[in-house]
Scaffold this motif. Sequence first.
Motif, PDB file in Angstrom:
ATOM      1  N   ALA A   1      32.751 -47.902   6.371  1.00 39.98           N
ATOM      2  CA  ALA A   1      34.226 -48.027   6.048  1.00 39.98           C
ATOM      3  C   ALA A   1      34.255 -47.661   4.543  1.00 39.98           C
ATOM      4  CB  ALA A   1      34.861 -49.319   6.376  1.00 39.98           C
ATOM      5  N   TRP A   2      35.329 -46.763   4.643  1.00 39.68           N
ATOM      6  CA  TRP A   2      35.841 -46.419   3.197  1.00 39.68           C
ATOM      7  C   TRP A   2      37.136 -46.150   3.189  1.00 39.68           C
ATOM      8  CZ3 TRP A   2      33.090 -43.632   6.879  1.00 39.68           C
ATOM      9  CH2 TRP A   2      33.626 -42.605   7.459  1.00 39.68           C
ATOM     10  N   VAL A   3      37.898 -45.821   2.209  1.00 36.01           N
ATOM     11  CA  VAL A   3      39.346 -45.761   2.028  1.00 36.01           C
ATOM     12  C   VAL A   3      39.683 -44.114   2.563  1.00 36.01           C
ATOM     13  CG1 VAL A   3      41.084 -45.261   0.163  1.00 36.01           C
ATOM     14  CG2 VAL A   3      39.656 -47.255   0.188  1.00 36.01           C
ATOM     15  N   ARG A   4      40.651 -43.907   3.096  1.00 36.46           N
ATOM     16  CA  ARG A   4      41.042 -42.795   3.924  1.00 36.46           C
ATOM     17  C   ARG A   4      41.064 -41.760   2.890  1.00 36.46           C
ATOM     18  NH1 ARG A   4      42.730 -41.951   8.918  1.00 36.46           N
ATOM     19  NH2 ARG A   4      43.232 -44.013   9.102  1.00 36.46           N
ATOM     20  N   GLY A   5      40.247 -40.556   2.766  1.00 41.31           N
ATOM     21  CA  GLY A   5      40.638 -39.572   1.575  1.00 41.31           C
ATOM     22  C   GLY A   5      39.467 -39.674   0.834  1.00 41.31           C
ATOM     23  N   ALA A   6      38.669 -40.859   0.542  1.00 41.08           N
ATOM     24  CA  ALA A   6      37.739 -40.939  -0.457  1.00 41.08           C
ATOM     25  C   ALA A   6      36.117 -40.191  -0.163  1.00 41.08           C
ATOM     26  CB  ALA A   6      37.206 -42.573  -0.614  1.00 41.08           C
ATOM     27  N   GLU A   7      36.057 -39.801   1.124  1.00 45.26           N
ATOM     28  CA  GLU A   7      35.179 -39.005   1.507  1.00 45.26           C
ATOM     29  C   GLU A   7      35.114 -37.494   0.903  1.00 45.26           C
ATOM     30  OE1 GLU A   7      37.648 -38.203   5.212  1.00 45.26           O
ATOM     31  OE2 GLU A   7      37.306 -39.779   3.497  1.00 45.26           O
ATOM     32  N   GLU A   8      36.205 -37.213   0.339  1.00 46.55           N
ATOM     33  CA  GLU A   8      36.308 -35.979  -0.372  1.00 46.55           C
ATOM     34  C   GLU A   8      35.135 -35.438  -1.149  1.00 46.55           C
ATOM     35  OE1 GLU A   8      39.524 -36.921  -3.717  1.00 46.55           O
ATOM     36  OE2 GLU A   8      40.305 -35.939  -1.947  1.00 46.55           O
ATOM     37  N   HIS A   9      34.431 -36.477  -1.851  1.00 48.22           N
ATOM     38  CA  HIS A   9      33.423 -36.228  -2.697  1.00 48.22           C
ATOM     39  C   HIS A   9      32.305 -35.833  -1.894  1.00 48.22           C
ATOM     40  CE1 HIS A   9      35.591 -38.158  -5.808  1.00 48.22           C
ATOM     41  NE2 HIS A   9      35.901 -39.093  -5.274  1.00 48.22           N
ATOM     42  N   ASP A  10      31.573 -34.716  -2.273  1.00 46.80           N
ATOM     43  CA  ASP A  10      30.501 -34.155  -1.484  1.00 46.80           C
ATOM     44  C   ASP A  10      29.442 -34.719  -1.426  1.00 46.80           C
ATOM     45  OD1 ASP A  10      31.897 -31.779  -1.246  1.00 46.80           O
ATOM     46  OD2 ASP A  10      30.937 -30.729  -3.027  1.00 46.80           O
ATOM     47  N   HIS A  11      29.035 -35.912  -2.183  1.00 50.18           N
ATOM     48  CA  HIS A  11      27.850 -36.390  -1.867  1.00 50.18           C
ATOM     49  C   HIS A  11      28.166 -37.770  -1.074  1.00 50.18           C
ATOM     50  CE1 HIS A  11      29.791 -38.750  -5.034  1.00 50.18           C
ATOM     51  NE2 HIS A  11      28.778 -39.820  -4.819  1.00 50.18           N
ATOM     52  N   VAL A  12      29.175 -38.257  -1.209  1.00 50.65           N
ATOM     53  CA  VAL A  12      29.869 -39.384  -0.248  1.00 50.65           C
ATOM     54  C   VAL A  12      29.610 -38.838   1.166  1.00 50.65           C
ATOM     55  CG1 VAL A  12      31.493 -41.059   0.323  1.00 50.65           C
ATOM     56  CG2 VAL A  12      30.942 -40.661  -2.043  1.00 50.65           C
ATOM     57  N   ARG A  13      30.548 -37.527   1.536  1.00 48.76           N
ATOM     58  CA  ARG A  13      30.687 -36.982   2.825  1.00 48.76           C
ATOM     59  C   ARG A  13      29.182 -36.621   3.449  1.00 48.76           C
ATOM     60  NH1 ARG A  13      34.002 -33.531   1.390  1.00 48.76           N
ATOM     61  NH2 ARG A  13      32.683 -31.847   0.982  1.00 48.76           N
ATOM     62  N   GLU A  14      28.476 -36.065   2.678  1.00 47.27           N
ATOM     63  CA  GLU A  14      27.080 -35.604   2.924  1.00 47.27           C
ATOM     64  C   GLU A  14      26.271 -37.089   3.435  1.00 47.27           C
ATOM     65  OE1 GLU A  14      22.894 -33.900   1.459  1.00 47.27           O
ATOM     66  OE2 GLU A  14      24.437 -34.108   0.129  1.00 47.27           O
ATOM     67  N   PHE A  15      26.356 -38.127   2.720  1.00 47.91           N
ATOM     68  CA  PHE A  15      25.518 -39.299   2.884  1.00 47.91           C
ATOM     69  C   PHE A  15      26.160 -39.902   4.590  1.00 47.91           C
ATOM     70  CE2 PHE A  15      25.308 -44.011   3.037  1.00 47.91           C
ATOM     71  CZ  PHE A  15      23.877 -44.218   2.503  1.00 47.91           C
ATOM     72  N   ILE A  16      27.486 -39.939   4.645  1.00 52.49           N
ATOM     73  CA  ILE A  16      28.260 -40.333   5.826  1.00 52.49           C
ATOM     74  C   ILE A  16      27.779 -39.433   7.240  1.00 52.49           C
ATOM     75  CG2 ILE A  16      30.274 -40.934   7.038  1.00 52.49           C
ATOM     76  CD1 ILE A  16      31.502 -41.588   4.299  1.00 52.49           C
ATOM     77  N   THR A  17      27.878 -38.187   7.005  1.00 54.36           N
ATOM     78  CA  THR A  17      27.824 -37.329   8.033  1.00 54.36           C
ATOM     79  C   THR A  17      26.222 -37.246   8.483  1.00 54.36           C
ATOM     80  OG1 THR A  17      27.677 -35.369   6.360  1.00 54.36           O
ATOM     81  CG2 THR A  17      29.726 -35.891   7.611  1.00 54.36           C
ATOM     82  N   THR A  18      25.405 -37.231   7.527  1.00 55.46           N
ATOM     83  CA  THR A  18      23.861 -37.169   7.836  1.00 55.46           C
ATOM     84  C   THR A  18      23.578 -38.582   8.448  1.00 55.46           C
ATOM     85  OG1 THR A  18      23.501 -36.069   5.790  1.00 55.46           O
ATOM     86  CG2 THR A  18      21.541 -37.140   6.779  1.00 55.46           C
ATOM     87  N   ALA A  19      24.137 -39.852   8.089  1.00 57.85           N
ATOM     88  CA  ALA A  19      23.795 -40.979   8.833  1.00 57.85           C
ATOM     89  C   ALA A  19      24.214 -41.093  10.133  1.00 57.85           C
ATOM     90  CB  ALA A  19      24.366 -42.112   7.835  1.00 57.85           C
ATOM     91  N   GLU A  20      25.451 -40.509  10.425  1.00 63.95           N
ATOM     92  CA  GLU A  20      25.913 -40.470  11.694  1.00 63.95           C
ATOM     93  C   GLU A  20      25.220 -39.555  12.549  1.00 63.95           C
ATOM     94  OE1 GLU A  20      30.792 -40.907  11.617  1.00 63.95           O
ATOM     95  OE2 GLU A  20      29.975 -38.909  10.828  1.00 63.95           O
ATOM     96  N   ALA A  21      24.869 -38.404  11.915  1.00 63.35           N
ATOM     97  CA  ALA A  21      24.007 -37.515  12.698  1.00 63.35           C
ATOM     98  C   ALA A  21      22.617 -38.046  13.220  1.00 63.35           C
ATOM     99  CB  ALA A  21      23.869 -36.108  12.327  1.00 63.35           C
ATOM    100  N   GLU A  22      22.162 -38.539  12.255  1.00 62.88           N
ATOM    101  CA  GLU A  22      20.697 -39.352  12.600  1.00 62.88           C
ATOM    102  C   GLU A  22      20.895 -40.176  13.614  1.00 62.88           C
ATOM    103  OE1 GLU A  22      16.648 -38.880  12.307  1.00 62.88           O
ATOM    104  OE2 GLU A  22      18.179 -37.575  11.381  1.00 62.88           O
ATOM    105  N   ALA A  23      21.900 -41.122  13.389  1.00 62.32           N
ATOM    106  CA  ALA A  23      22.186 -42.347  14.503  1.00 62.32           C
ATOM    107  C   ALA A  23      22.205 -41.771  15.734  1.00 62.32           C
ATOM    108  CB  ALA A  23      23.160 -43.024  13.770  1.00 62.32           C
ATOM    109  N   SER A  24      23.043 -40.632  15.979  1.00 64.28           N
ATOM    110  CA  SER A  24      23.422 -40.003  17.274  1.00 64.28           C
ATOM    111  C   SER A  24      21.993 -39.511  18.008  1.00 64.28           C
ATOM    112  CB  SER A  24      24.283 -38.989  17.245  1.00 64.28           C
ATOM    113  OG  SER A  24      25.413 -39.644  16.609  1.00 64.28           O
ATOM    114  N   ARG A  25      20.915 -39.403  17.267  1.00 64.92           N
ATOM    115  CA  ARG A  25      19.664 -38.677  17.660  1.00 64.92           C
ATOM    116  C   ARG A  25      19.158 -39.501  18.883  1.00 64.92           C
ATOM    117  NH1 ARG A  25      17.314 -34.415  15.257  1.00 64.92           N
ATOM    118  NH2 ARG A  25      18.240 -34.067  13.198  1.00 64.92           N
TER     119      ARG A  25
END
Length: 230
Positions: free
Chosen positions: A206-230
């Motif tokens: 969970a994160w505050v809405r809009g806080a994922e605008e930082h590239d490294h945070v967005r990358e962390f979240i999206t990579t974890a989601e993609a790998e969990a979906s495999r």
Amino acid sequence: MPEQTLTPEQTLTPEQARTPEQATTAARSRTVRFGYHGSTEVVDRIVRLAGRERADVQLVEYDIADPFRGVRAGELDVMIVKFGINEPDLVTSRVLTEDARAVVVGSGHPLAGRASVSIEELADYDAFAPPGVFPAYVWDDVVPPRTPAGRPIRRVRRVRTVPEMMRTVAAGDAVHISLVSLADLAPPGIEVVPIHDLPPAPVTLAWVRGAEEHDHVREFITTAEAEASR
């Protein structure tokens, strides 16, 4: 025109050309401030899903009695959430992993030493009320107010921290309906027994809405989601 010879400094990549101080500053700028509570075993699962090392995250244990304060104050980039939340200012990821259900009991408790227990059996013992300002609707998932058969669970004990809960459980017949991962924190005199008839807790970030605008945070979240979906 004679061929120009590059010096060693000119052949370095931008990463290699940084001073140690610049490299440290750059690494810190990509460090994900990661809030968690309890065991770090689930943290490590998510960090691996994100393709990172433990050194890439700054672990900050949040207060279970006020779980969202740190992320709302901007002290955390993301935090682990177990069970679903409905907070208008917070966003959650896809389910990344699960944490099985268990009950925390003292080693002298009648249920200690069992391979597993039923949630129906736990209605015979005092359980815990939500600590501090922990959302009551989430606590209903953690410690159900009733068993599936309709028996009320006595959520009457009150503590604010995990160590305080462990001491209370060790000293008497109270039980804490929780998660298997708490076994990592159990001191002598405490047992964590699986509950075989409750579904595991979904684990998200969970994160505050809009806080994922930082590239490294967005990358962390999206990579974890993609790998969990495999």
